[in-house]
Design a protein around this motif. Structure first.
Motif, PDB file in Angstrom:
ATOM      1  N   ASP A  41       0.816  -1.211   0.000  1.00 37.79           N
ATOM      2  CA  ASP A  41       0.000   0.000   0.000  1.00 37.79           C
ATOM      3  C   ASP A  41       0.854   1.267   0.000  1.00 37.79           C
ATOM      4  N   GLY A  42       2.156   1.112  -0.254  1.00 38.98           N
ATOM      5  CA  GLY A  42       3.046   2.275  -0.303  1.00 38.98           C
ATOM      6  C   GLY A  42       3.438   2.773   1.081  1.00 38.98           C
ATOM      7  N   ASN A  43       4.431   3.648   1.127  1.00 37.89           N
ATOM      8  CA  ASN A  43       4.923   4.244   2.383  1.00 37.89           C
ATOM      9  C   ASN A  43       5.336   3.203   3.420  1.00 37.89           C
ATOM     10  N   GLY A  44       5.781   2.045   2.965  1.00 41.21           N
ATOM     11  CA  GLY A  44       6.226   1.010   3.896  1.00 41.21           C
ATOM     12  C   GLY A  44       5.108   0.136   4.412  1.00 41.21           C
ATOM     13  N   CYS A  45       3.867   0.424   4.017  1.00 40.61           N
ATOM     14  CA  CYS A  45       2.735  -0.408   4.434  1.00 40.61           C
ATOM     15  C   CYS A  45       2.636  -1.628   3.534  1.00 40.61           C
ATOM     16  N   GLY A  46       2.564  -2.788   4.157  1.00 39.74           N
ATOM     17  CA  GLY A  46       2.374  -3.983   3.349  1.00 39.74           C
ATOM     18  C   GLY A  46       2.992  -5.210   3.976  1.00 39.74           C
ATOM     19  N   ILE A  47       2.730  -6.347   3.337  1.00 35.28           N
ATOM     20  CA  ILE A  47       3.253  -7.636   3.802  1.00 35.28           C
ATOM     21  C   ILE A  47       3.741  -8.394   2.584  1.00 35.28           C
ATOM     22  N   GLY A  48       4.989  -8.846   2.645  1.00 33.02           N
ATOM     23  CA  GLY A  48       5.567  -9.571   1.518  1.00 33.02           C
ATOM     24  C   GLY A  48       4.899 -10.915   1.259  1.00 33.02           C
ATOM     25  N   LYS A  49       4.647 -11.657   2.332  1.00 31.86           N
ATOM     26  CA  LYS A  49       4.053 -12.996   2.200  1.00 31.86           C
ATOM     27  C   LYS A  49       2.907 -13.130   3.206  1.00 31.86           C
ATOM     28  N   PRO A  50       1.789 -12.438   2.944  1.00 35.67           N
ATOM     29  CA  PRO A  50       0.707 -12.413   3.926  1.00 35.67           C
ATOM     30  C   PRO A  50      -0.125 -13.686   3.948  1.00 35.67           C
TER      31      PRO A  50
END
Length: 198
Positions: A41-50
């Motif tokens: 989701d940009g700006n460091g938001c997210g999960i590589g392997k959720p």
């Protein structure tokens, strides 16, 4: 004078061997989950392997289903199995059938602030537990219970104290106003293996 531009925040990488070992352990403990597409989701938001977790242990629903890193789901399952369920046996409400969560993955800053550090929820490392529902229909809501002399108060304090054996951050209703209605549990890695339990 302006310094060099700050590098954009990126999603933490998850080594494949560690991720596969975690999925194997989560499957072995009896969790129900599915692997889902990478979240960015940009700006460091997210999960590589959720993963999307619907049940950390057989017979216990996680509601609503939550998106998180495998490591957070495994910590939740181990805490429930080894600490919360045994503590709940003293309550005479029957088995825990539902963990009611208030937040898992969400792109935001800490405490929903407009400035400051990114929340561990935005990295898939955090789970907010709002209440536990038992097979007799009773729900124990997480609320300030430091002085509560009942079995329910003792159960909540035991659950909170034991959470720090599995999670690296535990904030409960006694920590601050932002956490009066839930446990915040996360698996952030800190230097020297430091844990923050409050």
């Amino acid at each position: 004078m302006q310094g060099p531009p700050r590098p954009p925040l990126t999603i933490a990488s998850e080594p494949d061997d560690e991720h596969q070992a975690c999925l194997k352990a989560l499957t072995a403990i009896g969790a129900t989950f599915k692997e889902i597409a990478r979240i960015d989701d940009g700006n460091g938001c997210g999960i590589g392997k959720p993963i999307a977790l619907s049940s950390p242990l057989p017979g216990i629903e996680f509601k609503p289903e939550g998106q998180m890193r495998c490591e957070a789901a495994l910590a939740l399952a181990q805490w429930m199995k080894e600490s919360v369920i045994p503590s709940a046996a003293a309550l005479d409400n029957g088995k825990i059938v539902t963990i009611n969560q208030a937040s898992t993955y969400v792109c935001r800053l800490r405490n929903n602030a407009s400035t400051g550090k990114i929340s561990e929820h935005a990295r898939g490392n955090a789970i907010d537990v709002a209440s536990f529902t038992f097979e007799n229909g009773k729900t124990i809501v997480i609320e300030p219970r430091r002085e509560d002399p009942t079995l329910t108060g003792a159960f909540q304090r035991a659950a909170s104290a034991s959470a720090c054996l599995y999670f690296t951050t535990v904030l409960d209703p006694e920590s601050d106003a932002a956490h009066e209605s839930h446990f915040h549990l996360d698996v952030i890695e800190r230097n020297g293996g430091f844990r923050y339990c409050h």
